[in-house]
Write an enzyme that holds these catalytic residues in place. Structure first.
Site, mmCIF file in Angstrom:
data_model
loop_
_atom_site.group_PDB
_atom_site.id
_atom_site.type_symbol
_atom_site.label_atom_id
_atom_site.label_comp_id
_atom_site.label_asym_id
_atom_site.label_seq_id
_atom_site.Cartn_x
_atom_site.Cartn_y
_atom_site.Cartn_z
ATOM 1 N N LYS A 161 0.815 -1.227 0.000
ATOM 2 C CA LYS A 161 0.000 0.000 0.000
ATOM 3 C C LYS A 161 0.843 1.270 0.000
ATOM 4 C CE LYS A 161 -0.671 0.014 4.994
ATOM 5 N NZ LYS A 161 -1.407 -0.672 6.061
ATOM 6 N N ARG B 263 -7.944 -0.428 16.834
ATOM 7 C CA ARG B 263 -8.382 -0.141 15.484
ATOM 8 C C ARG B 263 -9.358 -1.259 15.133
ATOM 9 N NH1 ARG B 263 -4.382 0.758 10.359
ATOM 10 N NH2 ARG B 263 -4.769 -1.463 10.081
HETATM 11 C C1 PLP Z 1 -0.450 -1.338 6.746
HETATM 12 C C2 PLP Z 1 -0.682 -2.605 7.449
HETATM 13 C C3 PLP Z 1 0.407 -3.456 7.725
HETATM 14 C C4 PLP Z 1 1.828 -3.114 7.376
HETATM 15 O O1 PLP Z 1 2.309 -2.132 8.221
HETATM 16 P P1 PLP Z 1 3.838 -1.688 8.230
HETATM 17 O O2 PLP Z 1 3.959 -0.884 9.469
HETATM 18 O O3 PLP Z 1 4.070 -0.915 6.988
HETATM 19 O O4 PLP Z 1 4.656 -2.922 8.280
HETATM 20 C C5 PLP Z 1 0.123 -4.672 8.347
HETATM 21 N N1 PLP Z 1 -1.126 -5.003 8.702
HETATM 22 C C6 PLP Z 1 -2.193 -4.201 8.463
HETATM 23 C C7 PLP Z 1 -3.550 -4.654 8.872
HETATM 24 C C8 PLP Z 1 -1.995 -2.975 7.836
HETATM 25 O O5 PLP Z 1 -3.058 -2.185 7.598
#
Ligand code: PLP
Length: 353
Positions: free
Chosen positions: A36, A129
């Site tokens: 993302k 969250r």
């Molecule tokens: C964005 C996201 C991640 C990855 O997070 P990083 O801090 O970039 O490693 C993992 N799990 C979920 C549910 C996310 O939304």
């Protein structure tokens, strides 16, 4: 090519991915490469794949659609919107879920598309969250959804350090794994994926193996090699995979304190200023629409970011040894939020070197 420009060093990215995937594999875990932060760009996602990730994962289905031609299991990590379920089933193999009604709709759509869609249930262990907060509710919903057609309950996951900034602990992972064992017993199934989090969980790495986690979901750790909980650089990684280049449009000597009564700035904040006398100020043609000033760092360490607005970045270059001219390029190292914004901004040229 025009400016501003974000330059991605593909060699460095690949080497980061290999190092971090290697670290996880040594500890018995595979990696879901989170795309993302670069909006699911296929060229960069292919580096994740070459670097050895087991899955590609994203929050937005539009990004997974860009990756539809890659022959690798894809996960959608944001709880699906009921309005996007057709695409979720079509373009994601696995989705993360916390609402039985939505899972029911996924089941019906999967039957229609003649697919088996994987469901990972999410538990909230305190970051507040997404995810079930009540373990009993999760378990009883699980018992019900395993009966649904067109889906398979494949995993359990938790996300930390996002909304609440809660740092995952060993006990967080123990609770996750313990719950996964209860779920397996109650539903008489075996889960493939027990995923204890994002880059912020990596610092526990040495202690994770024995606990039975299977999968790390990593974005930041792959692109920057950083481990947010301890702000540590992971072994074998670099943090300058993404570099921003911005062009100078004005250089003037100006006072350091604005003249007149100070009200609100372009973003509604009341700014304050320290009087340092007359300073050499540089304006670059880039703004908050394209980057985040708190997560960009001039490579020329003698430049300071003063601030700016949507389209103007104002720098203080008084102390720099470089004699900048209008039209010159100033370069910056970027961290997570700036990379996300620059990759998203249609005003920033993307170049992969
Ligand atoms: C964005 C996201 C991640 C990855 O997070 P990083 O801090 O970039 O490693 C993992 N799990 C979920 C549910 C996310 O939304």
């Amino acid at each position: 090519m025009s400016y501003p420009k974000i330059k991605v060093n593909k060699k460095k990215l690949k080497s980061n991915v290999e190092s971090v995937v290697g670290l996880c594999e040594e500890n018995g875990m595979n990696v879901a490469g989170v795309t993302k932060v670069f909006c699911g760009n296929p060229e960069l996602a292919s580096i994740y794949i070459d670097g050895g990730v087991e899955y590609l994962a994203d929050s937005r289905i539009q990004n997974l659609i860009k990756l539809k031609n890659f022959d690798i299991t894809k996960m959608i990590m944001r709880i699906p919107m009921q309005s996007e379920i057709e695409d979720i089933v079509r373009y994601a193999d696995i989705s993360f879920n916390s609402e039985k009604e939505t899972i029911k709709m996924i089941s019906e759509e999967s039957v229609k598309q003649e697919k088996i869609h994987g469901i990972v249930m999410m538990i909230d262990l305190g970051d507040l969250r997404e995810g079930y907060f009540n373990e009993e509710e999760l378990l009883s919903d699980a018992e019900e959804i395993v009966k649904y057609e067109g889906i398979k309950l494949v995993g359990l996951a938790v996300n930390m350090a996002c909304f609440g900034g809660v740092i995952p602990k060993e006990s967080t992972i123990e609770r996750l794994v313990n719950l996964s064992e209860r779920l397996e017993k109650r539903c008489n199934i075996e889960l493939d994926i027990i995923s204890g989090g994002n880059s912020a969980t990596l610092y526990l790495m040495d202690n994770l193996k024995s606990h039975g986690m299977t999968t790390m979901r990593l974005g930041e750790a792959l692109i920057l090699g950083t481990e947010p909980s301890c702000e540590k650089q992971l072994p074998g990684t670099v943090n300058d995979t993404f570099i921003l280049e911005a062009e100078i449009i004005e250089i003037k000597e100006k006072p350091s304190v604005p003249i007149g009564k100070i009200g609100k700035d372009a973003f509604g904040n009341i700014p304050s200023f320290e009087d340092k006398g007359i300073r050499k100020r540089i304006i670059c043609g880039i703004g908050k629409q394209d980057v985040d000033y708190d997560t960009m760092f001039p490579i020329d360490g003698k430049i300071n970011i003063l601030g700016g607005s949507s389209d103007h970045l104002v720098l203080d270059a008084t102390d720099s040894d470089i004699d900048y001219k209008v039209g010159d390029i100033v370069t910056f190292r970027l961290e997570y939020v700036s990379i996300l914004r620059a990759m998203t901004s249609e005003y920033v040229t993307k170049e992969f070197i």
